[in-house]
Design an enzyme around this catalytic site. Structure first.
Site, PDB file in Angstrom:
ATOM      1  N   LYS A 188       0.855  -1.182   0.000  1.00 46.03           N
ATOM      2  CA  LYS A 188       0.000   0.000   0.000  1.00 46.03           C
ATOM      3  C   LYS A 188       0.889   1.230   0.000  1.00 46.03           C
ATOM      4  O   LYS A 188       1.473   1.589   1.017  1.00 46.03           O
ATOM      5  CB  LYS A 188      -0.926   0.045   1.215  1.00 46.03           C
ATOM      6  CG  LYS A 188      -1.987   1.128   1.070  1.00 46.03           C
ATOM      7  CD  LYS A 188      -2.338   1.861   2.350  1.00 46.03           C
ATOM      8  CE  LYS A 188      -1.338   2.864   2.763  1.00 46.03           C
ATOM      9  NZ  LYS A 188      -1.329   4.104   1.873  1.00 46.03           N
ATOM     10  N   GLU A 201      10.232  16.154  14.900  1.00 45.89           N
ATOM     11  CA  GLU A 201      10.803  16.030  13.549  1.00 45.89           C
ATOM     12  C   GLU A 201      10.179  17.114  12.669  1.00 45.89           C
ATOM     13  O   GLU A 201       8.994  17.084  12.374  1.00 45.89           O
ATOM     14  CB  GLU A 201      10.478  14.636  13.016  1.00 45.89           C
ATOM     15  CG  GLU A 201      11.038  14.316  11.673  1.00 45.89           C
ATOM     16  CD  GLU A 201      10.660  12.902  11.234  1.00 45.89           C
ATOM     17  OE1 GLU A 201       9.495  12.503  11.424  1.00 45.89           O
ATOM     18  OE2 GLU A 201      11.537  12.208  10.704  1.00 45.89           O
ATOM     19  N   CYS A 220      13.871  11.010   6.597  1.00 44.36           N
ATOM     20  CA  CYS A 220      13.898  10.505   7.977  1.00 44.36           C
ATOM     21  C   CYS A 220      15.276  10.671   8.596  1.00 44.36           C
ATOM     22  O   CYS A 220      15.427  10.573   9.802  1.00 44.36           O
ATOM     23  CB  CYS A 220      13.519   9.038   7.992  1.00 44.36           C
ATOM     24  SG  CYS A 220      14.616   8.035   6.977  1.00 44.36           S
ATOM     25  N   GLU A 242      10.216   1.119  10.273  1.00 44.54           N
ATOM     26  CA  GLU A 242      11.208   2.152   9.953  1.00 44.54           C
ATOM     27  C   GLU A 242      10.506   3.488  10.140  1.00 44.54           C
ATOM     28  O   GLU A 242       9.686   3.883   9.320  1.00 44.54           O
ATOM     29  CB  GLU A 242      11.694   1.973   8.519  1.00 44.54           C
ATOM     30  CG  GLU A 242      12.453   0.689   8.280  1.00 44.54           C
ATOM     31  CD  GLU A 242      13.850   0.702   8.883  1.00 44.54           C
ATOM     32  OE1 GLU A 242      14.485  -0.347   8.931  1.00 44.54           O
ATOM     33  OE2 GLU A 242      14.302   1.790   9.292  1.00 44.54           O
TER      34      GLU A 242
END
Ligand code: NAD
Ligand SMILES: O=C[C@H](O)CS(=O)(=O)O
Length: 483
Positions: A179, A385, A288, A254
């Site tokens: 997906k 973040e 990331c 992850e």
């Protein structure tokens, strides 16, 4: 009218058949640079996902019997096809995600490298012949494919984040239901086109677009699906992992990051600035492993800020398809609001904007690459973040200060340190609580090295000789009656 592109598919791929959602529902896909609608994708849900898992299971019963060499040969055909089409795949990626074309082609090339790496690893999935404690028995430990794998992937690397999962899964003998992110589905569907062209059997790779919650729920609850691999935000990953574990699925996660970028007084200044620019502004700050906090020792601070300000203000912002553009748009307006919140919070707590700091004149989700100084640990930019082109400079005095500040986060994915003192490099590398450490390098990702986070940045490792392990299970066989 959907855009014209040779690899554009606007349907799900289930059991080798391109198909709409059962109720015909669709979701529009837009170009973040222009706001233009590129096309649409099916809004599929549980029923379509169940059909995809059924197809993947049927395909698995055959795919797992292929020899590793035969699987590897077919994977190399996919690798070759991706590289042959890297220009078109890169253009499609830039259209749906916004990153500069050179970065997009670089991502496609990295994706192909993951496929090749795991094609090579396929023939090294070894087991054990164990010295028996019994005279009349022999013991084996055999590595077998885990089975049908569900993959849920993010928008920021819509090709390579799939390729590094798909490569390991195919090499191990698994089949997959992917997906992709709703914002960037076409790169995934294009991989499906190429897999079909090179001869992957129907059902080995299935791609379902649409309702993330419904698709994930079917993946978590369907007993035919044995593993879920997720790349995305920590908040979504934690919720998904809990659901998956409730049904005893294997999981790989992850997740998010908050990378420190440490510059000591003895660093090579030009190298440190170049490294910081790469680590911070690659993919317009939407990776990331982006430097989320730049920690600079007091002796080199002012010189570093001066050089960094010059480099940041020189970057060309625009549509990723335009020559010379090195900063594209943010993926959406939520990204713009987040960087604005981080800047406003920092300034309210004493930070200074050196360059940038506002939306770009191009409008939409374009934002000025921004450098701020005077950042402190009480600011949002220190804890969350940012995922945008914001470089906050923190100042430190001692080595101990640097390590304490760097590790002061619940994340643990990437980290960076610039120093020419070898002893210091090892002390800092060994003291950093992160899965990845760049020493005098700002871009360290490669398919041959392990990629995985500590703490709330995830579970598991992708790439390297270790990345295939999570797609296998160990079976112990005790052979008795040998007289
Ligand atoms: N560690 C890594 O390797 C890595 C790589 C790329 C991105 N990321 C992280 O991903 C984040 C950015 O990507 P994003 O915005 O796509 O993340 P996201 O978590 O919002 O979405 C990731 C994927 O999960 C799906 N999703 C969203 N809500 C869901 C739900 N409730 N259930 C199941 N699936 C759901 C999305 O459709 C998408 O396919 C950042 O935090 C970044 O650090 C991590
Ligand atoms: O966003 C996360 C990606 O994993 C970045 S990288 O290209 O793999 O470094």
């Amino acid at each position: 009218m959907p855009m014209s592109h040779p690899l554009l598919r606007q349907q799900c791929l289930i059991n080798g058949v391109w198909q709409d959602a059962m109720d015909g529902a669709t979701i529009a896909v837009s170009n973040p640079s222009t706001g233009d609608v590129l096309g649409s994708i099916p809004r599929a849900g549980r029923a379509e996902t169940k059909a995809a898992i059924d197809a993947a299971h049927r395909a698995f019963l055959d795919w797992r019997t292929w020899t590793a060499a035969d699987r590897a040969n077919l994977m190399m055909k996919l690798h070759d096809a991706i590289l042959a089409d890297k220009a078109e795949l890169g253009r499609l990626l830039t259209l749906e995600m916004g990153k500069p074309l050179a970065e997009a082609v670089g991502e496609v090339t990295l994706g192909a490298a993951y496929i090749r790496w795991f094609a090579e690893e396929a023939r090294r999935v070894y087991g054990d012949v164990i010295p028996s404690p019994w005279k009349n028995r022999r013991l084996l430990a055999v590595r077998e494919p885990v089975g049908v794998v569900g993959a849920i992937t993010p928008w920021n690397f819509p090709n390579s984040m799939i390729a590094r999962k798909l490569g390991a899964a195919l090499a191990a003998g698994c089949t997959m239901v992917v997906k992709p992110a709703t914002q960037t589905p076409y790169s995934a569907l294009a991989i499906g086109v190429l897999a079909e062209q090179v001869g992957f059997p129907p059902g080995v790779l299935n791609i379902v677009t649409g309702s993330a919650a419904e698709i994930a729920a079917e993946m978590c609850e369907n007993p035919l699906l044995r593993k879920i691999t997720f790349t995305g935000s920590t908040s979504v990953g934690k919720a998904l992992a809990a659901k998956a574990m409730a049904h005893m699925k294997r999981v790989s996660m992850e997740l998010g990051g908050n990378a420190p970028f440490i510059v000591f007084d003895d660093a090579d200044l030009d190298a440190a600035v170049a490294g910081a620019m790469l680590a911070k502004f690659r993919n317009t700050g939407q990776t990331c492993v982006c430097a989320n906090r730049i920690l600079v020792q007091s002796g080199i601070h002012d010189a570093f800020v001066e050089r960094m300000a010059t480099a940041v203000s020189a970057m060309k912002v625009g549509d990723g398809l335009q020559d010379g553009v090195v900063q594209g748009p943010l993926i959406d307006m939520a990204g713009v609001r987040k960087i604005e919140e981080h800047i406003a919070d920092a300034v309210a707590k004493g930070a200074r904007v050196v360059t940038g700091g506002a939306r770009h004149a191009l409008g939409g989700s374009f934002f000025q690459p921004t450098l701020i100084t005077g950042a402190t640990s009480d600011m949002a930019v220190a804890r969350d973040e940012t995922f945008a082109p914001l470089a906050p400079i923190f100042q430190f005095e001692t080595e101990a200060d640097a390590l304490r500040m760097a590790n002061d986060t619940e994340y643990g994915l990437a980290s960076y340190v610039y120093t020419r003192d070898l002893g210091r490099a090892f002390r800092i590398m060994e003291g950093l609580d992160y899965g990845l450490v760049g020493i005098n390098e700002g871009l360290i990702t490669t398919e041959v090295a392990p990629f995985g986070g500590h703490k709330e940045s995830g579970v598991g490792v992708e790439g390297s000789r270790h990345g295939i392990d999570d797609y296998t299970t160990l079976k112990y066989a005790c052979i008795g009656g040998l007289g």
